[in-house]
Design a protein around this motif. Structure first.
Motif, PDB file in Angstrom:
ATOM      1  N   ALA A 145      41.911  50.211  39.993  1.00  0.00           N
ATOM      2  CA  ALA A 145      41.471  49.975  41.372  1.00  0.00           C
ATOM      3  C   ALA A 145      40.775  48.619  41.487  1.00  0.00           C
ATOM      4  CB  ALA A 145      40.536  51.090  41.828  1.00  0.00           C
ATOM      5  N   LEU A 146      40.035  48.271  40.471  1.00  0.00           N
ATOM      6  CA  LEU A 146      39.295  47.007  40.512  1.00  0.00           C
ATOM      7  C   LEU A 146      40.247  45.808  40.386  1.00  0.00           C
ATOM      8  CD1 LEU A 146      36.342  46.361  40.940  1.00  0.00           C
ATOM      9  CD2 LEU A 146      36.039  46.256  38.462  1.00  0.00           C
ATOM     10  N   VAL A 147      41.239  45.948  39.511  1.00  0.00           N
ATOM     11  CA  VAL A 147      42.251  44.897  39.375  1.00  0.00           C
ATOM     12  C   VAL A 147      42.966  44.720  40.713  1.00  0.00           C
ATOM     13  CG1 VAL A 147      44.495  44.343  38.311  1.00  0.00           C
ATOM     14  CG2 VAL A 147      42.587  45.106  36.877  1.00  0.00           C
ATOM     15  N   HIS A 148      43.301  45.840  41.339  1.00  0.00           N
ATOM     16  CA  HIS A 148      43.979  45.791  42.643  1.00  0.00           C
ATOM     17  C   HIS A 148      43.094  45.115  43.690  1.00  0.00           C
ATOM     18  CE1 HIS A 148      46.593  46.993  45.912  1.00  0.00           C
ATOM     19  NE2 HIS A 148      45.528  47.441  46.551  1.00  0.00           N
ATOM     20  N   TRP A 149      41.825  45.492  43.714  1.00  0.00           N
ATOM     21  CA  TRP A 149      40.885  44.893  44.681  1.00  0.00           C
ATOM     22  C   TRP A 149      40.837  43.372  44.493  1.00  0.00           C
ATOM     23  CZ3 TRP A 149      36.523  41.855  44.267  1.00  0.00           C
ATOM     24  CH2 TRP A 149      35.768  41.707  45.436  1.00  0.00           C
ATOM     25  N   CYS A 150      40.764  42.919  43.239  1.00  0.00           N
ATOM     26  CA  CYS A 150      40.711  41.478  42.961  1.00  0.00           C
ATOM     27  C   CYS A 150      41.965  40.787  43.505  1.00  0.00           C
ATOM     28  CB  CYS A 150      40.619  41.222  41.460  1.00  0.00           C
ATOM     29  SG  CYS A 150      39.049  41.711  40.740  1.00  0.00           S
ATOM     30  N   LYS A 151      43.109  41.396  43.249  1.00  0.00           N
ATOM     31  CA  LYS A 151      44.374  40.770  43.676  1.00  0.00           C
ATOM     32  C   LYS A 151      44.456  40.665  45.191  1.00  0.00           C
ATOM     33  CE  LYS A 151      47.058  41.668  39.536  1.00  0.00           C
ATOM     34  NZ  LYS A 151      47.984  42.571  38.840  1.00  0.00           N
ATOM     35  N   THR A 152      43.959  41.677  45.893  1.00  0.00           N
ATOM     36  CA  THR A 152      43.996  41.604  47.363  1.00  0.00           C
ATOM     37  C   THR A 152      43.073  40.503  47.878  1.00  0.00           C
ATOM     38  OG1 THR A 152      42.224  43.222  47.658  1.00  0.00           O
ATOM     39  CG2 THR A 152      44.480  44.082  47.619  1.00  0.00           C
ATOM     40  N   ARG A 153      42.117  40.107  47.048  1.00  0.00           N
ATOM     41  CA  ARG A 153      41.222  39.003  47.424  1.00  0.00           C
ATOM     42  C   ARG A 153      41.741  37.649  46.926  1.00  0.00           C
ATOM     43  NH1 ARG A 153      36.053  40.584  49.848  1.00  0.00           N
ATOM     44  NH2 ARG A 153      35.330  38.683  48.861  1.00  0.00           N
ATOM     45  N   GLY A 154      42.934  37.642  46.395  1.00  0.00           N
ATOM     46  CA  GLY A 154      43.535  36.389  45.927  1.00  0.00           C
ATOM     47  C   GLY A 154      43.047  35.950  44.552  1.00  0.00           C
ATOM     48  N   LEU A 155      42.408  36.844  43.810  1.00  0.00           N
ATOM     49  CA  LEU A 155      41.940  36.488  42.466  1.00  0.00           C
ATOM     50  C   LEU A 155      42.976  36.922  41.431  1.00  0.00           C
ATOM     51  CD1 LEU A 155      38.278  37.867  42.806  1.00  0.00           C
ATOM     52  CD2 LEU A 155      39.068  35.524  43.217  1.00  0.00           C
ATOM     53  N   ALA A 156      43.113  36.133  40.397  1.00  0.00           N
ATOM     54  CA  ALA A 156      43.949  36.566  39.279  1.00  0.00           C
ATOM     55  C   ALA A 156      43.154  37.635  38.542  1.00  0.00           C
ATOM     56  CB  ALA A 156      44.229  35.380  38.359  1.00  0.00           C
ATOM     57  N   ALA A 157      43.803  38.741  38.209  1.00  0.00           N
ATOM     58  CA  ALA A 157      43.054  39.813  37.547  1.00  0.00           C
ATOM     59  C   ALA A 157      43.966  40.594  36.626  1.00  0.00           C
ATOM     60  CB  ALA A 157      42.464  40.756  38.593  1.00  0.00           C
ATOM     61  N   ARG A 158      43.382  41.066  35.535  1.00  0.00           N
ATOM     62  CA  ARG A 158      44.164  41.898  34.621  1.00  0.00           C
ATOM     63  C   ARG A 158      43.244  42.814  33.820  1.00  0.00           C
ATOM     64  NH1 ARG A 158      44.832  39.753  29.139  1.00  0.00           N
ATOM     65  NH2 ARG A 158      43.752  37.772  28.915  1.00  0.00           N
ATOM     66  N   PRO A 159      43.788  43.969  33.414  1.00  0.00           N
ATOM     67  CA  PRO A 159      42.997  44.817  32.521  1.00  0.00           C
ATOM     68  C   PRO A 159      43.033  44.226  31.121  1.00  0.00           C
ATOM     69  CG  PRO A 159      45.111  45.854  33.007  1.00  0.00           C
ATOM     70  CD  PRO A 159      45.086  44.547  33.746  1.00  0.00           C
ATOM     71  N   LEU A 160      41.964  44.366  30.382  1.00  0.00           N
ATOM     72  CA  LEU A 160      41.917  43.796  29.031  1.00  0.00           C
ATOM     73  C   LEU A 160      42.413  44.754  27.956  1.00  0.00           C
ATOM     74  CD1 LEU A 160      38.753  41.666  28.260  1.00  0.00           C
ATOM     75  CD2 LEU A 160      41.123  40.941  28.544  1.00  0.00           C
ATOM     76  N   ASP A 161      42.414  46.045  28.287  1.00  0.00           N
ATOM     77  CA  ASP A 161      42.875  47.049  27.326  1.00  0.00           C
ATOM     78  C   ASP A 161      42.140  46.990  25.984  1.00  0.00           C
ATOM     79  OD1 ASP A 161      44.773  48.013  29.163  1.00  0.00           O
ATOM     80  OD2 ASP A 161      46.191  46.443  28.591  1.00  0.00           O
ATOM     81  N   LEU A 162      40.845  46.817  26.037  1.00  0.00           N
ATOM     82  CA  LEU A 162      40.060  46.884  24.801  1.00  0.00           C
ATOM     83  C   LEU A 162      39.840  48.353  24.475  1.00  0.00           C
ATOM     84  CD1 LEU A 162      37.288  44.226  25.538  1.00  0.00           C
ATOM     85  CD2 LEU A 162      39.170  44.008  23.907  1.00  0.00           C
ATOM     86  N   VAL A 163      39.914  48.681  23.202  1.00  0.00           N
ATOM     87  CA  VAL A 163      39.673  50.077  22.834  1.00  0.00           C
ATOM     88  C   VAL A 163      38.352  50.230  22.079  1.00  0.00           C
ATOM     89  CG1 VAL A 163      42.061  50.864  22.870  1.00  0.00           C
ATOM     90  CG2 VAL A 163      41.147  49.810  20.807  1.00  0.00           C
ATOM     91  N   GLY A 164      37.788  51.413  22.180  1.00  0.00           N
ATOM     92  CA  GLY A 164      36.578  51.696  21.411  1.00  0.00           C
ATOM     93  C   GLY A 164      35.318  51.719  22.234  1.00  0.00           C
ATOM     94  N   TYR A 165      35.428  51.460  23.537  1.00  0.00           N
ATOM     95  CA  TYR A 165      34.239  51.508  24.373  1.00  0.00           C
ATOM     96  C   TYR A 165      34.344  52.681  25.341  1.00  0.00           C
ATOM     97  CZ  TYR A 165      34.207  46.733  22.727  1.00  0.00           C
ATOM     98  OH  TYR A 165      34.259  45.633  21.925  1.00  0.00           O
ATOM     99  N   GLY A 166      33.562  53.693  25.100  1.00  0.00           N
ATOM    100  CA  GLY A 166      33.410  54.767  26.065  1.00  0.00           C
ATOM    101  C   GLY A 166      31.932  54.716  26.193  1.00  0.00           C
ATOM    102  N   ASP A 167      31.425  54.454  27.358  1.00  0.00           N
ATOM    103  CA  ASP A 167      30.012  54.161  27.364  1.00  0.00           C
ATOM    104  C   ASP A 167      29.170  55.312  26.879  1.00  0.00           C
ATOM    105  OD1 ASP A 167      28.006  51.992  28.305  1.00  0.00           O
ATOM    106  OD2 ASP A 167      27.173  53.962  28.682  1.00  0.00           O
ATOM    107  N   GLU A 168      28.301  54.972  25.960  1.00  0.00           N
ATOM    108  CA  GLU A 168      27.371  55.953  25.422  1.00  0.00           C
ATOM    109  C   GLU A 168      26.577  56.588  26.552  1.00  0.00           C
ATOM    110  OE1 GLU A 168      23.193  55.785  22.999  1.00  0.00           O
ATOM    111  OE2 GLU A 168      24.821  54.522  22.352  1.00  0.00           O
ATOM    112  N   GLY A 169      26.237  55.773  27.512  1.00  0.00           N
ATOM    113  CA  GLY A 169      25.371  56.250  28.575  1.00  0.00           C
ATOM    114  C   GLY A 169      26.037  57.185  29.554  1.00  0.00           C
ATOM    115  N   GLU A 170      27.305  57.013  29.834  1.00  0.00           N
ATOM    116  CA  GLU A 170      27.873  57.729  30.966  1.00  0.00           C
ATOM    117  C   GLU A 170      29.198  58.421  30.690  1.00  0.00           C
ATOM    118  OE1 GLU A 170      26.222  57.687  33.856  1.00  0.00           O
ATOM    119  OE2 GLU A 170      25.183  55.777  34.071  1.00  0.00           O
TER     120      GLU A 170
END
Ligand SMILES: [Zn+2]
Ligand SMILES: [Zn+2]
Length: 366
Positions: free
Chosen positions: A330-355
């Motif tokens: 959704a965030l990548v899509h939002w950026c694109k509608t605003r004319g920003l170049a955007a992409r997911p980074l697909d990093l693995v290993g981060y599931g936030d400890e906090g949430e």
């Protein structure tokens, strides 16, 4: 180091223009160990042991042991030491907010991320291009850490833990008022608040104090050390006591902070008819609260909500946005509608400890 050989004299002009227009992916690139800065010779928040790590904050999915050199704020280094022991890295270097450090061909600078005590965004500048890796961040006010700072950049790397328009956290003070109203309503019951032990618990305590609650607040043993550490860094939290060893009857009408997992196990038997609360951004979703058996959901998050994410992206002025760990689409899509170049980074290993829904290492410690 980059592998290219020096160009011949005849190509100097071309070389100069190439340098000025260095592509962001030549500066930072996702690798199996994490975000890699080849020209600087380091990784940011690596998930595997590396030679040199630059670490944004102390949550266990970002700050892992076993690296050679670690650069981080003093607080993040101290938290790693608390969790992993003195030998968590071969060497350490404490970096202050605003301090600029040259690494290889790049310069890095730490800026407050407003996520937890000591959390930092890392600005990486190479030639004329600046990329900000924000780690985890929030733009909401938090009495326990330095406020988030907007850093103008060409490329902004953002988390997306709450990257859906449905996530709007509201004012954390109102959530704490709900807790205090419940304490007033049920003076014969204990209130058990599930909160992650690094950051969330201390923020909830500080918010309670801001509301004028001055009774002792009780702590589960798993969060004592980190909470005492916050106090040692000048964060006033009022009178704190260990819940361990207190008579059941004496816990009526009190508030105890505990790791989320502890609020649903036999540990709760020492409390009189406990009201179970949970402080998390996920508490916006009623089904999640029900699933966890949470009687009193408190929407208190250490991450930016949808409005915070989009406002921050816009404020950085970045023309390009890389989105990582969370709800990227959704965030990548939002950026694109605003004319920003955007992409997911697909990093693995981060599931936030906090949430995250994943059982956190921190819960396992409890
Ligand atoms: Zn975090
Ligand atoms: Zn994270």
């Amino acid at each position: 180091m980059r592998g290219s050989s020096p160009r011949t004299t005849g190509k100097i002009r071309r070389k100069a223009s190439y340098i000025c227009q260095m592509r962001p992916q030549d500066i930072l690139i996702p690798a199996p160990a994490g975000l890699c800065c080849k020209p600087g010779g380091f990784h940011i928040d690596p998930v595997r042991p590396v030679e040199r790590a630059v670490i944004t904050h102390g949550h266990s999915d970002h700050a892992r042991p076993g690296h050679g050199a670690v650069l981080a704020t003093q607080e993040t280094l101290d938290m790693m030491r608390l969790r992993y022991g003195d030998n968590f890295a071969s060497t350490t270097q404490a970096v202050r907010y605003g301090e600029e450090i040259a690494l290889g061909e790049v310069k890095i600078k730490f800026h407050p991320a407003g996520h937890v005590l000591g959390s930092a965004q890392i600005a990486v500048t190479c030639k004329d291009t600046c990329i900000v890796a924000s780690g985890d961040y929030k733009d909401a006010i938090d009495p326990t850490c330095t406020p988030f700072e907007v850093v103008p950049c060409d490329v902004f790397i953002t988390e997306a833990t709450f990257g859906l328009p449905v996530f709007r956290h509201g004012d954390a003070a109102d959530e704490v008022k709900k807790l205090l109203a419940s304490v007033a309503l049920f003076p014969e019951r204990a209130h058990l608040v599930g909160a992650y032990s690094l950051g969330k618990a201390q923020r909830v305590i500080a918010l309670l104090r801001e509301q004028g609650y001055d009774a002792p607040i009780y702590l589960h043993g798993a969060m004592e050390a980190i909470t005492r550490y916050y106090e040692s860094r000048g964060i006033a939290l009022g009178e704190l006591r260990a819940a361990q060893g207190v008579k059941k009857a004496d816990l009526a009408g009190t508030i105890t902070l505990a790791p989320p997992s502890a609020t649903s196990d036999i540990w709760t038997r020492r409390f009189p008819d406990p009201v179970t609360a949970f402080a998390s951004g996920w508490m916006r979703v009623r089904a999640r609260a029900r699933q966890r058996g949470v009687e009193l959901p408190l929407v208190v998050s250490d991450h930016a909500d949808w409005d915070g994410l989009t406002a921050t992206i816009a404020a950085t002025g970045a023309g390009e946005v890389w989105v990582t760990h969370g709800q990227e689409d959704a965030l990548v899509h939002w950026c694109k509608t605003r004319g920003l170049a955007a992409r997911p980074l697909d990093l693995v290993g981060y599931g936030d400890e906090g949430e995250s829904e994943v059982v956190a290492a921190d819960e396992a410690e409890a």
